[in-house]
Each structure stands twice: as structure tokens, then as C-alpha cells.
Design a protein around this motif. Structure first.
Motif, PDB file in Angstrom:
ATOM      1  N   LYS A 155      27.575  -5.891  31.648  1.00  0.00           N
ATOM      2  CA  LYS A 155      27.378  -4.637  30.766  1.00  0.00           C
ATOM      3  C   LYS A 155      26.505  -4.040  32.255  1.00  0.00           C
ATOM      4  N   ALA A 156      25.482  -3.953  32.878  1.00  0.00           N
ATOM      5  CA  ALA A 156      25.392  -3.315  33.929  1.00  0.00           C
ATOM      6  C   ALA A 156      26.681  -2.793  34.834  1.00  0.00           C
ATOM      7  N   TYR A 157      27.350  -3.531  34.806  1.00  0.00           N
ATOM      8  CA  TYR A 157      28.098  -3.340  36.068  1.00  0.00           C
ATOM      9  C   TYR A 157      28.792  -2.490  35.216  1.00  0.00           C
ATOM     10  N   VAL A 158      29.831  -2.556  33.973  1.00  0.00           N
ATOM     11  CA  VAL A 158      30.359  -1.776  33.434  1.00  0.00           C
ATOM     12  C   VAL A 158      29.853  -0.373  33.106  1.00  0.00           C
ATOM     13  N   GLN A 159      28.779   0.213  32.690  1.00  0.00           N
ATOM     14  CA  GLN A 159      27.977   1.066  32.690  1.00  0.00           C
ATOM     15  C   GLN A 159      27.959   1.871  34.213  1.00  0.00           C
ATOM     16  N   SER A 160      27.414   0.530  34.856  1.00  0.00           N
ATOM     17  CA  SER A 160      27.470   1.314  37.361  1.00  0.00           C
ATOM     18  C   SER A 160      28.803   1.728  37.154  1.00  0.00           C
ATOM     19  N   PHE A 161      29.424   1.749  36.529  1.00  0.00           N
ATOM     20  CA  PHE A 161      31.111   1.500  36.899  1.00  0.00           C
ATOM     21  C   PHE A 161      31.553   3.204  36.138  1.00  0.00           C
ATOM     22  N   THR A 162      31.602   2.987  35.656  1.00  0.00           N
ATOM     23  CA  THR A 162      31.914   4.239  34.727  1.00  0.00           C
ATOM     24  C   THR A 162      31.393   4.867  35.217  1.00  0.00           C
ATOM     25  N   GLU A 163      30.007   5.228  35.485  1.00  0.00           N
ATOM     26  CA  GLU A 163      29.354   6.497  34.960  1.00  0.00           C
ATOM     27  C   GLU A 163      30.485   7.206  36.401  1.00  0.00           C
ATOM     28  N   ALA A 164      29.903   5.755  37.582  1.00  0.00           N
ATOM     29  CA  ALA A 164      30.250   6.799  38.681  1.00  0.00           C
ATOM     30  C   ALA A 164      32.014   6.795  38.503  1.00  0.00           C
ATOM     31  N   LEU A 165      32.883   5.938  38.012  1.00  0.00           N
ATOM     32  CA  LEU A 165      33.900   6.813  37.498  1.00  0.00           C
ATOM     33  C   LEU A 165      34.282   8.365  37.383  1.00  0.00           C
ATOM     34  N   SER A 166      33.202   8.185  36.574  1.00  0.00           N
ATOM     35  CA  SER A 166      33.413   9.928  36.029  1.00  0.00           C
ATOM     36  C   SER A 166      33.091  10.634  36.564  1.00  0.00           C
ATOM     37  N   HIS A 167      32.639  10.590  37.590  1.00  0.00           N
ATOM     38  CA  HIS A 167      32.380  11.368  38.576  1.00  0.00           C
ATOM     39  C   HIS A 167      32.864  11.955  39.623  1.00  0.00           C
ATOM     40  N   GLU A 168      33.393  10.548  39.877  1.00  0.00           N
ATOM     41  CA  GLU A 168      34.733  10.659  40.766  1.00  0.00           C
ATOM     42  C   GLU A 168      35.877  11.702  40.266  1.00  0.00           C
ATOM     43  N   LEU A 169      35.747  11.322  38.859  1.00  0.00           N
ATOM     44  CA  LEU A 169      37.262  12.663  38.194  1.00  0.00           C
ATOM     45  C   LEU A 169      36.755  13.302  37.440  1.00  0.00           C
ATOM     46  N   LYS A 170      35.683  14.139  38.213  1.00  0.00           N
ATOM     47  CA  LYS A 170      35.100  15.049  37.572  1.00  0.00           C
ATOM     48  C   LYS A 170      36.362  16.272  37.234  1.00  0.00           C
ATOM     49  N   ASP A 171      36.160  16.489  37.954  1.00  0.00           N
ATOM     50  CA  ASP A 171      37.576  17.572  38.651  1.00  0.00           C
ATOM     51  C   ASP A 171      39.025  17.793  37.975  1.00  0.00           C
ATOM     52  N   SER A 172      39.120  15.963  37.498  1.00  0.00           N
ATOM     53  CA  SER A 172      40.857  16.633  36.815  1.00  0.00           C
ATOM     54  C   SER A 172      40.383  16.155  35.077  1.00  0.00           C
ATOM     55  N   GLY A 173      42.062  16.147  34.802  1.00  0.00           N
ATOM     56  CA  GLY A 173      42.149  16.485  33.537  1.00  0.00           C
ATOM     57  C   GLY A 173      41.789  15.148  32.605  1.00  0.00           C
ATOM     58  N   ILE A 174      41.094  14.160  33.100  1.00  0.00           N
ATOM     59  CA  ILE A 174      40.789  12.770  33.067  1.00  0.00           C
ATOM     60  C   ILE A 174      39.546  12.452  32.773  1.00  0.00           C
ATOM     61  N   THR A 175      39.048  12.244  31.044  1.00  0.00           N
ATOM     62  CA  THR A 175      38.001  11.292  31.105  1.00  0.00           C
ATOM     63  C   THR A 175      37.304   9.831  30.791  1.00  0.00           C
ATOM     64  N   VAL A 176      35.378  10.005  31.536  1.00  0.00           N
ATOM     65  CA  VAL A 176      36.077   8.450  31.224  1.00  0.00           C
ATOM     66  C   VAL A 176      34.412   8.456  31.606  1.00  0.00           C
ATOM     67  N   SER A 177      34.724   7.494  29.525  1.00  0.00           N
ATOM     68  CA  SER A 177      32.929   7.443  28.143  1.00  0.00           C
ATOM     69  C   SER A 177      32.993   6.399  28.650  1.00  0.00           C
ATOM     70  N   VAL A 178      31.768   5.852  28.060  1.00  0.00           N
ATOM     71  CA  VAL A 178      30.434   4.455  28.572  1.00  0.00           C
ATOM     72  C   VAL A 178      30.124   4.438  27.039  1.00  0.00           C
ATOM     73  N   LEU A 179      30.637   3.383  25.912  1.00  0.00           N
ATOM     74  CA  LEU A 179      29.869   2.957  24.470  1.00  0.00           C
ATOM     75  C   LEU A 179      29.050   2.421  24.546  1.00  0.00           C
ATOM     76  N   CYS A 180      27.887   2.410  24.812  1.00  0.00           N
ATOM     77  CA  CYS A 180      26.490   1.819  24.497  1.00  0.00           C
ATOM     78  C   CYS A 180      25.813   1.135  23.214  1.00  0.00           C
ATOM     79  N   PRO A 181      26.497   0.205  22.541  1.00  0.00           N
ATOM     80  CA  PRO A 181      26.335  -0.144  21.355  1.00  0.00           C
ATOM     81  C   PRO A 181      25.111  -0.715  21.524  1.00  0.00           C
TER      82      PRO A 181
END
Ligand code: NAP
Length: 258
Positions: A155-181
Motif C-alpha cells: 500500500k505504501a507503493y500504491v500511495q507513492s506511485f499514485t501521487e507521483a503519477l498524478s503530478h506527472e499528469l497534472k497538466d493533462s485532462g486525466i486525474t489520478v487519485s488514491v483512496l486510503c481507507p
């Protein structure tokens, strides 16, 4: 009509995501291993919400499964607007005693399949410059987890991967989110072997319903939030990971998983 692909939709949080997306008239592609459950869910959602539900039963821990899922969706000429990478499981036990096959499959499901599906579908989303991805992490992402060491690390991987990818795609029309229940009432506890652990059994930690967690996840995803943490207690727990000395948090988590 838009289409959402939901992995692990045969129970728990994934099933609630399927209901929420159907409710707002998304067509669905649902996948997991239990075909009969998926087909019953599909029939019910089609009847209740007048949407199309495509069932693709797969074991996503198998290395070829993400390609198979992607190709099958392409063959059916379905465009995925929202990818919900929800399938995952935990595994409890001291690392010296745990079974490698189970752990390897957990890594393949929680990490490899999630990353591979994101790779395949984000490429298509980029061509259209539109799309949403939600990856299921956990409050486990914020701490090392003795007695569930590999699950917490996935889950630490999923968190790091998603936050990094959302930054890479910040100027695109794609949003990348991570849910942490935090702890949520699903089949997770039984599969992970933590039904009797202090975390779930002594009432110390609030246990949320799958419906509530999925609803908060859905709303956060639609708003384009990057990190979505349901509940005040879980937000506090994530925040305090930055200030709690490691020897204390590891001892506490170890005792929660005894
Ligand atoms: P759940 O009720 O056990 O649901 C897990 C889903 O994943 C099921 O639909 C299961 O379906 C599917 N799945 C498991 N192994 C699979 C495989 N090899 N291939 C394809 N699908 C597979 O548990 P949940 O709580 O809803 O879990 C959903 C996500 O939330 C997971 O990523 C979990 O780590 C995360 N989470 C849960 C909690 C919690 O306390 N419940 C807390 C934080 C995060 P089949 O068995 O039919 O394949």
C-alpha cells in the motif's frame, strides 16, 4: 454513456463502487475471480439502473491477466472513462512464517496488476485527454506494519506511485487519485486472517461501512482530489505518521496485529 472499469467488484468496496457508478448511469466493466457473483451483480445492476454491465472474470494475480482484460475490453470496443483499481487483499503473519506463494500473489495483485492496468488505460486516456483513475491504498500506506509487513509495503507503493503519477499528469485532462481507507467492514478481514486481531475486534478503531468508504472515494475522485482519506480518525492517523517516532508506531501496529 461513460464506462467505469472496476476491479474486485464481487464484494466489499468494489461492489459499492459498482453500485455508485451505475446509480449515476455509467456503464460498467466488472472483474474479479468469482464469476457467478459477478454475473448476479451485473444482472441486478442492469435491472435496477438500466446500464450495461460487462463481466470479465479473471485472476489478476496472473501475469497475463491485465493484458487479457485490456484486450478483451478493446475487442468489445468499450472505452474506459474511469478506472477503479480496487482489487487487493491483505495477509497477516510474522514474515518468517508466512507463505511466499500467497505473498507473491498479493504483490502481483496489489502492485503489479494495478500498475499494469494504469499503464494500459492511461495511454488511451491521454489520446483523448480525458479520464479518471482511482487506486486503492490504505491508511496502512503511512506506516511500516509489523505482522503484516508485505501488505503495508504494497500500500505504501500504491500511495507513492499514485501521487507521483498524478503530478506527472497534472497538466493533462486525466486525474489520478488514491483512496486510503482505514478499517472497513468487508471480506478483507477474513481473507487477511485479521478477524480476531485487536485492530478489528476490540472496538478501539472505528470500522466504516464499505458503502460509506466508496461514496467518499467516488466524491473525491469526481472532484479530482489526489489523496482521499475517509474519516477524521484516519486523517489524523495519516497526519501523525509524520511526527510519531518509528519505534512507537511500529510497536503500536505490531500489537494491533497480534
Ligand atoms: P474484499 O471484500 O475482500 O474485496 C476484495 C475484492 O478483490 C473482491 O472482489 C475479490 O474478488 C477481489 N480479488 C481478490 N483477489 C483477486 C485476484 N487474484 N484477482 C482478481 N480479483 C481479486 O475487500 P475490500 O475491503 O473491499 O478490499 C478492496 C480494497 O480495499 C483492497 O485493495 C484492500 O486492500 C483495500 N482496503 C481495505 C480495507 C479494509 O479494512 N477492508 C482497508 C484499507 C484498504 P474475488 O475473490 O471474486 O476474486
Amino acid at each position: 454513456m461513460k464506462t467505469a472499469l472496476i476491479t474486485g467488484a464481487s464484494s466489499g468496496i468494489g461492489l459499492e463502487f459498482a453500485r455508485l457508478f451505475a446509480h449515476v448511469h455509467y456503464n460498467l466493466v466488472i472483474t474479479a475471480r468469482r464469476e457467478k457473483k459477478l454475473r448476479d451483480i451485473a444482472q441486478q445492476l442492469e435491472n435496477d439502473y438500466a446500464v450495461n454491465v460487462t463481466v470479465i472474470p479473471l485472476d489478476l494475480a496472473k501475469p497475463d491477466a491485465p493484458d487479457e482484460l485490456y484486450n478483451s475490453i478493446k475487442e468489445k470496443k468499450i472505452t474506459i472513462d474511469a478506472l477503479i483499481n480496487n482489487a487487493g487483499y491483505g495477509y497477516h503473519g510474522s514474515f518468517k512464517d508466512t507463505d511466499w506463494t500467497k505473498e507473491q500473489d498479493m504483490i502481483r495483485l496489489n502492485i503489479t496488476a494495478l500498475t499494469h492496468l494504469t499503464k494500459l488505460f492511461v495511454k488511451d486516456m491521454l489520446e483523448r485527454n480525458e479520464g479518471k483513475v482511482l487506486n486503492l491504498s490504505s491508511t496502512a500506506a503511512f506506516y511500516p506494519g509489523p505482522n503484516m509487513a508485505v501488505y503495508y509495503a504494497t500500500k505504501a507503493y500504491v500511495q507513492s506511485f499514485t501521487e507521483a503519477l498524478s503530478h506527472e499528469l497534472k497538466d493533462s485532462g486525466i486525474t489520478v487519485s488514491v483512496l486510503c481507507p482505514g478499517p472497513t467492514d468487508t471480506e478483507f478481514q477474513e481473507r487477511a486472517g485479521v478477524t480476531d486481531s485487536a485492530l478489528f475486534s476490540n472496538g478501539m478503531m472505528p470500522v466504516a461501512s464499505a458503502r460509506k468508504v466508496a461514496k467518499i472515494g467516488y466524491e473525491g475522485l469526481m472532484k479530482g482530489k489526489i489523496v482521499i482519506i475517509p474519516g477524521v480518525f484516519n486523517k489524523l492517523s495519516a497526519w501523525s505518521s509524520g511526527i510519531t517516532p518509528g519505534f512507537i508506531s511500529k510497536r503500536v501496529i505490531e500489537s494491533l496485529h497480534e
